[in-house]
Design an enzyme around this catalytic site. Structure first.
Site, mmCIF file in Angstrom:
data_model
loop_
_atom_site.group_PDB
_atom_site.id
_atom_site.type_symbol
_atom_site.label_atom_id
_atom_site.label_comp_id
_atom_site.label_asym_id
_atom_site.label_seq_id
_atom_site.Cartn_x
_atom_site.Cartn_y
_atom_site.Cartn_z
ATOM 1 N N ASP A 412 0.827 -1.204 0.000
ATOM 2 C CA ASP A 412 0.000 0.000 0.000
ATOM 3 C C ASP A 412 0.865 1.259 0.000
ATOM 4 O OD1 ASP A 412 -2.722 1.211 0.414
ATOM 5 O OD2 ASP A 412 -1.750 1.958 2.224
ATOM 6 N N GLU A 465 1.042 -0.534 -5.182
ATOM 7 C CA GLU A 465 0.073 0.538 -5.430
ATOM 8 C C GLU A 465 0.896 1.822 -5.520
ATOM 9 O OE1 GLU A 465 -3.480 3.189 -3.491
ATOM 10 O OE2 GLU A 465 -1.949 2.239 -2.257
#
Length: 732
Positions: A412, A465
């Protein structure tokens, strides 16, 4: 020159340290303390609140009664001519009697190699080294506690087993590592505990164990002693073929799930066993290859969706035990479904029981707020330049991949890790040692992470990401890249959603938003993500983003999903989007399953199942996702009609034709060039009645004509459905 302290003065000083919680070296005073001759000595135990303490031999016979030095002091001691090699203490408390070995009779616990590897930041098995480990030490069963707190004056283990009294179990400091350790005999699994730390500025809030293997169910914040995972895995066949199943030439279709809000049971979030019963068959039915779970690492605030975790080694207790989670992963593998976990090495929350200012100093985070505090999220930023923190995060990643057999990690907020000035104004960030904006420590960590994962868990995915134009995110480290296996294509997601949100009348003015992504589609190994982030915070659900009336919204959604599945790149779709949920996602509720009673919603779900089936069956749709040779434009310039057409190729396989009409106008007699003569089968018409469409557009089989078009010698005369996609391939 001052007079030397008497023995009583010395132990009175040590007792005062114990009573004030300042005893940083309890083994120098408690337990067996030998006389100079090495035979006899004093045996001491500090047990505040105890009434009597008896000394027993290893067979349980009473050897002596320890005397309390001063009434109410809690210090019990007795001098023996010969100290026993093994002994137990029988402690009489106001509410009962407890019998156990003395924690301060045991030697050092952790080996020098463990401490060296930890300090170096390269202990790959840290989850079985630090934290609370159920173990047998010197012939006695108990729990070995170990925690890193180099700047603490004193560290104690506290829990239900000692009344949360930090005076009872102060720990041994191991120099120079800064690790504190203690073995507590006869303690077992299921005990709640924390660490009490005395910093140089005073007592700190009780801290949860950074390496806890299990935690108390929130809103409780304690760690929980837990046996090492003993799951009997039955996924050997899956693991043997995983590298092939997850290779670049394989179909990768991911269903993103928030475990707590997929489907409730009796008004409560599901358990892992219940998800195994319901989610796995559902995912198989729809044809997804993988489930991606939003973070399951323990996190205090449910509203963070798991993206502010503190238990980096513990599955959240919200849905069951660590064994339950392992059982879920195993069941997925036996059903032929991979499991990817979202994992957050970028930042952590500021909760008092967490990692922040852990020993009274900035231990896990950077000291300066321009480096160590994320203003957007009110979180601390990991100091990955510190070897112990680097190793802590690396060990966390390996723990999930090895212990729980997960098949990949989706990392993330990578962009926030790469740039020191991420979301900061001028004057709010500190440059690196070269004066630049890149976070060199985080880059080194990502290089190391990806290299170690590739080496130690072959075939596992590490997905970034990453929302910027950083080059080579999915290029190997040896070739100058970051080393991720895949990167989320955030540019494609933003452009395509902006385009599909336009009124079809105006799409001709935004034609480039769908063609632009194909200029860079092969620069990385991309995943096309329609994730949870796109259906929250006022962005509307995927269905409700679509313009027009009810019919047009559903037609646009079917068109968009068909466009996505025929576009180069692996696929990711958030739960609820597969049947067209109207409402935004609500993490406190469940999906609106009742909508499947309506034909339009059932039609979207059936379409997704068909798209996944075709995606898996047809190599042209997946085998060359990351190669320009796998894609060929036919029509990218029909701006007036908002029509796009391309071919997908795979070596030794028939090509596949994809045609998309982004207006509600049916296109009769629309000629498209094809590379091969003969009949072509319509494999998919997104406007078919089977998907609750109008039934317009070409169906069945279409014969080619010897009329050249779009650089091809043959062509098809097609009827394009309104707001629809056609997928065709040569018959036979």
């Amino acid at each position: 020159m001052s007079e030397p302290m008497s023995e009583r003065e010395r132990w009175q000083l040590e007792l005062d340290k114990l009573q004030r919680g300042l005893q940083g070296d309890p083994f120098a005073f408690l337990g067996p303390q030998r006389d100079a001759d090495g035979e006899g000595g004093v045996l001491r135990a500090y047990l505040p609140g105890a009434q009597r303490v008896e000394l027993l031999d290893e067979d349980g016979a009473t050897l002596a009664e320890l005397e309390q030095s001063d009434p109410g002091s809690g210090l019990f001691q007795h001098h023996l001519e010969r100290l026993p090699a093994r002994y137990r203490l029988r402690t009489h408390w106001p509410d009962g009697v407890q019998e156990s070995e003395d924690p301060y009779a045991f030697g050092p616990l952790l080996g020098e190699l463990d401490l060296y590897l930890f300090a170096e930041g390269n202990h790959r098995q840290l989850a079985s080294c630090l934290g609370a480990q159920l173990t047998r030490h010197e012939g006695v069963d108990g729990v070995r506690f170990a925690v890193w707190a180099p700047n603490a004056v004193r560290v104690s283990v506290v829990g239900d087993f000692n009344g949360w009294d930090g005076r009872r179990h102060p720990m041994r400091r191991r120099y120079p590592s800064g690790v504190w350790e203690l073995f507590i005999p006869r303690l077992g699994a299921g005990e709640l505990y924390k660490y009490e730390l005395q910093g140089h500025a005073g007592l700190l809030p009780l801290k949860a164990d950074p390496l806890a293997l299990a935690c108390e169910t929130p809103p409780g914040t304690a760690s929980k002693t837990c046996a090492a995972l003993r799951h009997e895995w039955r996924d050997q066949d899956w693991l043997a073929r995983r590298a092939e199943r997850q290779g670049y030439a394989a179909p990768l279709s991911i269903y993103e799930v928030h475990a707590g809000s997929w489907r409730h049971r009796d008004g409560r979030p599901p358990r892992w066993s219940e998800l195994a019963e319901e989610l796995i068959p559902y995912v198989r039915q729809l044809g997804f290859s993988h489930i991606e779970l939003m973070p399951v690492m323990e996190h205090p605030f449910g509203g963070s969706w798991g993206y502010q975790p503190l238990g980096l080694f513990a599955p959240t207790a919200r849905y069951g035990t660590p064994e339950d989670f392992a059982g879920f992963v195993d069941a997925c593998h036996q059903a032929g479904i991979g499991v990817i976990l979202d994992w957050v090495p970028a930042h952590f929350p500021t909760d008092a029981h967490g990692l922040g200012r852990f020993d009274g100093t900035a231990l896990y985070e950077y000291e300066h707020p321009f480096e160590g505090f994320h203003q957007d999220w009110d979180t601390y930023i990991y100091n990955l330049g510190r070897s112990e923190v680097h190793g802590f995060m690396l060990a966390s990643a390996l723990h999930w991949l090895r212990t729980y057999h997960v098949d990949g990690l989706r990392v993330d907020a990578v962009a926030s890790m790469l740039y020191r000035d991420y979301s900061r104004k001028e004057g709010e960030w500190l440059p690196n040692r070269h004066g630049g904006r890149e976070n060199l420590e985080a880059i080194d960590f990502l290089h190391h992470l990806n290299q170690v994962v590739a080496s130690e868990t072959p075939g596992a995915l590490v997905i970034a990401e990453e929302s910027t134009a950083w080059p080579g995110v999915s290029r190997p480290v040896a070739e100058g890249g970051l080393g991720f296996s895949h990167k989320w294509n955030m540019g494609w997601m933003h452009d395509s959603l902006a385009y599909i949100g336009e009124d079809p009348l105006h799409r001709r003015y935004h034609h480039h938003q769908l063609t632009f992504g194909l200029l860079y589609a092969f620069s990385e190994h991309f995943i096309l993500p329609i994730s949870h982030d796109e259906v929250v915070h006022g962005k509307h659900s995927l269905l409700d983003k679509m313009p027009g009336d009810r019919w047009q919204k559903f037609a646009n959604l079917r068109l968009y999903l068909s466009f996505m599945w025929s576009h180069p790149g692996k696929k990711l779709l958030f739960m609820g989007c597969e049947f067209g949920q109207w409402r935004e996602w609500n993490h406190d509720g469940e999906l609106d399953w009742y909508l499947l009673r309506y034909p339009e919603h059932q039609g979207v779900q059936d379409l997704v199942a068909t798209l996944n089936r075709l995606y898996h069956e047809l190599p042209a749709l997946h085998a060359r996702d990351g190669e320009a040779l796998g894609f060929e434009w036919l029509i990218g310039d029909d701006q007036a009609n908002s029509v796009y057409a391309w071919l997908r190729h795979a070596a030794g396989e028939p090509s596949l034709l994809a045609v998309h009409n982004f207006t509600p106008v049916p296109r009769q007699g629309y000629r498209i060039g094809v590379p091969q003569g003969g009949d072509w089968d319509v494999l998919l018409n997104s406007d078919a009645q089977a998907y609750a469409g109008s039934g317009a557009g070409s169906q069945g089989r279409v014969a080619s004509e010897p009329a050249g078009a779009h650089g091809q010698a043959q062509s098809l005369l097609l009827e394009l459905p309104p707001l629809g996609t056609l997928l065709l391939r040569p018959a036979g």
